[in-house]
Design an enzyme around this catalytic site. Structure first.
Site, PDB file in Angstrom:
ATOM      1  N   HIS A  44     -28.022 -41.221  17.435  1.00 35.16           N
ATOM      2  CA  HIS A  44     -27.121 -41.740  18.466  1.00 35.16           C
ATOM      3  C   HIS A  44     -27.666 -43.075  18.970  1.00 35.16           C
ATOM      4  CE1 HIS A  44     -30.196 -40.301  21.203  1.00 35.16           C
ATOM      5  NE2 HIS A  44     -30.071 -39.069  20.712  1.00 35.16           N
ATOM      6  N   GLY A  46     -29.505 -43.881  21.401  1.00 34.04           N
ATOM      7  CA  GLY A  46     -30.932 -43.898  21.737  1.00 34.04           C
ATOM      8  C   GLY A  46     -31.776 -44.182  20.500  1.00 34.04           C
ATOM      9  N   HIS A  47     -31.450 -43.508  19.401  1.00 30.40           N
ATOM     10  CA  HIS A  47     -32.169 -43.763  18.149  1.00 30.40           C
ATOM     11  C   HIS A  47     -31.937 -45.205  17.677  1.00 30.40           C
ATOM     12  CE1 HIS A  47     -31.421 -39.253  17.831  1.00 30.40           C
ATOM     13  NE2 HIS A  47     -32.738 -39.327  17.758  1.00 30.40           N
ATOM     14  N   LYS A 170     -37.434 -41.716  26.768  1.00 33.82           N
ATOM     15  CA  LYS A 170     -36.649 -40.514  27.110  1.00 33.82           C
ATOM     16  C   LYS A 170     -37.522 -39.255  27.088  1.00 33.82           C
ATOM     17  CE  LYS A 170     -32.979 -37.562  26.820  1.00 33.82           C
ATOM     18  NZ  LYS A 170     -33.606 -36.378  26.272  1.00 33.82           N
ATOM     19  N   ASP A 171     -38.415 -39.184  26.093  1.00 34.93           N
ATOM     20  CA  ASP A 171     -39.355 -38.054  25.989  1.00 34.93           C
ATOM     21  C   ASP A 171     -40.732 -38.559  26.435  1.00 34.93           C
ATOM     22  OD1 ASP A 171     -37.691 -35.850  24.426  1.00 34.93           O
ATOM     23  OD2 ASP A 171     -37.231 -37.792  23.556  1.00 34.93           O
ATOM     24  N   GLN A 174     -43.912 -36.565  25.665  1.00 32.08           N
ATOM     25  CA  GLN A 174     -44.179 -36.632  24.224  1.00 32.08           C
ATOM     26  C   GLN A 174     -44.834 -37.971  23.867  1.00 32.08           C
ATOM     27  OE1 GLN A 174     -41.304 -35.266  21.121  1.00 32.08           O
ATOM     28  NE2 GLN A 174     -40.853 -37.423  20.950  1.00 32.08           N
ATOM     29  N   THR A 205     -28.543 -40.352  26.590  1.00 29.99           N
ATOM     30  CA  THR A 205     -27.996 -39.900  25.309  1.00 29.99           C
ATOM     31  C   THR A 205     -28.994 -38.940  24.649  1.00 29.99           C
ATOM     32  OG1 THR A 205     -28.861 -41.820  24.135  1.00 29.99           O
ATOM     33  CG2 THR A 205     -26.617 -41.983  24.948  1.00 29.99           C
ATOM     34  N   SER A 207     -29.173 -35.789  21.285  1.00 27.88           N
ATOM     35  CA  SER A 207     -28.496 -35.031  20.223  1.00 27.88           C
ATOM     36  C   SER A 207     -27.941 -33.725  20.777  1.00 27.88           C
ATOM     37  CB  SER A 207     -29.477 -34.727  19.086  1.00 27.88           C
ATOM     38  OG  SER A 207     -30.062 -35.929  18.628  1.00 27.88           O
ATOM     39  N   ARG A 208     -28.554 -33.224  21.855  1.00 28.34           N
ATOM     40  CA  ARG A 208     -28.132 -31.932  22.412  1.00 28.34           C
ATOM     41  C   ARG A 208     -26.909 -32.069  23.332  1.00 28.34           C
ATOM     42  NH1 ARG A 208     -34.033 -30.750  22.115  1.00 28.34           N
ATOM     43  NH2 ARG A 208     -34.234 -28.914  20.782  1.00 28.34           N
TER      44      ARG A 208
END
Ligand code: AMP
Length: 304
Positions: A44, A46-47, A170-171, A174, A205, A207-208
């Site tokens: 999406h 974000g990627h 976003k993560d 991580q 944004t 994927s979930r």
């Protein structure tokens, strides 16, 4: 769809698709400097932001080369090791043809999309331990998550041998744990961070997001609104920030369906420990919550 090929990638053409570590190893000497963007697919905006940062680095490394002495590699791999039993591994969105289209549009050179068997040919006995910083927040609510993430990222780093790798803010936890792994395990890789991409209404944004019904999606806006309320209160310090964000989430807990918060935390961006009430400096306000059957996370970096 592009067939697997071990020829050197061409920047104007569709990406070269690589399926096995062996094929990638054979190709690696022709790739020059590599900028890796690890993903689980379902690509999406974000990627796309991560890929555009990778592309910038690639093009700066080889501004005039026709076939480049630098390469953007996007990995697409839904990593079973980071999902607990009962989580959404089986229903996680997968659409390789659409992902390939995005990668072609974004000028990606190589898509590395190995099978589970190629990445985990046997039991994964040796794993990377995130230590204490991976056992709080996401790590507390998703036991084993960061061990799974770090193990697959370390494996991808060894398979792809990138010079740089791009991850999303976003993560945020991580990102911090990966930076720490690279430092603590002396991995010769520069980690780059891309800012969080949001929909027009503020929802990060993800994927979930496809799991959300219209009503759930509406209620999910409480996460970004809470972070914004916290950010607006940043001059008041940690206590004011936490209570401003909490007020928005408390209200959303009464909605139908409710927003059920796992955690709201104001943490040091490097260690992910809660900051003290007189803290000054960089911080991250992070939230994780359930809306219906969907678990969402979001955060905002702040300067206190
Ligand atoms: P995923 O495919 O969800 O594992 O994410 C792959 C990479 O994309 C990770 O580094 C994420 O942090 C990053 N990412 C996912 N969503 C966003 C977003 N909305 N903005 C920026 N980066 C993101």
């Amino acid at each position: 769809m592009t067939e697997p090929s071990s020829s050197a990638p061409s920047r104007s053409a569709a990406p070269t698709v690589v399926r096995t570590p062996e094929e990638l190893a054979a190709m690696r000497p022709s790739l020059g400097e590599v900028v890796l963007v690890p993903t689980m697919g379902a690509l999406h905006s974000g990627h796309r932001r991560l890929i555009s940062l990778a592309r910038e680095k690639r093009d700066r490394a080889a501004p005039t080369a026709a076939h480049g002495s630098a390469t953007v590699v996007v990995s697409i791999f839904v990593n079973p090791l980071q999902f607990s039993p009962g989580e959404d591994y089986d229903r996680y969105p997968r659409d390789f043809a659409a992902d390939l289209e995005v990668c072609a549009e974004e000028g990606v050179d190589v898509v590395y999309a190995p099978s589970v068997e190629a990445v985990y040919p046997g039991e994964q006995i040796v794993r990377v331990d995130s230590g204490a910083m991976g056992r709080v927040l996401e790590g507390e609510f998703r036991p084993g998550f960061f061990e799974g993430v770090l193990t697959v990222v370390a494996k991808l780093f060894h398979m792809v041998q990138p010079d740089m790798a791009v991850f999303g803010q976003k993560d945020a936890q991580q990102l911090a744990v990966i930076r720490r792994m690279v430092r603590d395990l002396n991995m010769p890789i520069t980690i780059l961070a891309a800012p969080t991409v949001r929909e027009e209404d503020g929802l990060a944004t993800s994927s979930r997001n496809v799991y959300l019904s219209p009503q759930e999606r509406h209620n999910a806006l409480a996460l970004s609104r809470a972070l914004l309320a916290g950010a607006d209160a940043s001059v008041t310090g940690p206590i004011g920030i936490r209570s401003a964000a909490r007020a928005v989430l408390d209200e959303a807990a009464e909605a139908s369906p409710p927003v059920v918060v796992d955690y709201l935390a104001l943490v040091d961006p490097e260690t992910f420990t809660e900051v003290s009430s007189d803290y000054r400096g960089e911080a991250v306000l992070a939230v994780a919550a359930w809306v219906g059957d969907t678990r969402l996370i979001d955060n905002v970096p702040l300067t206190l």
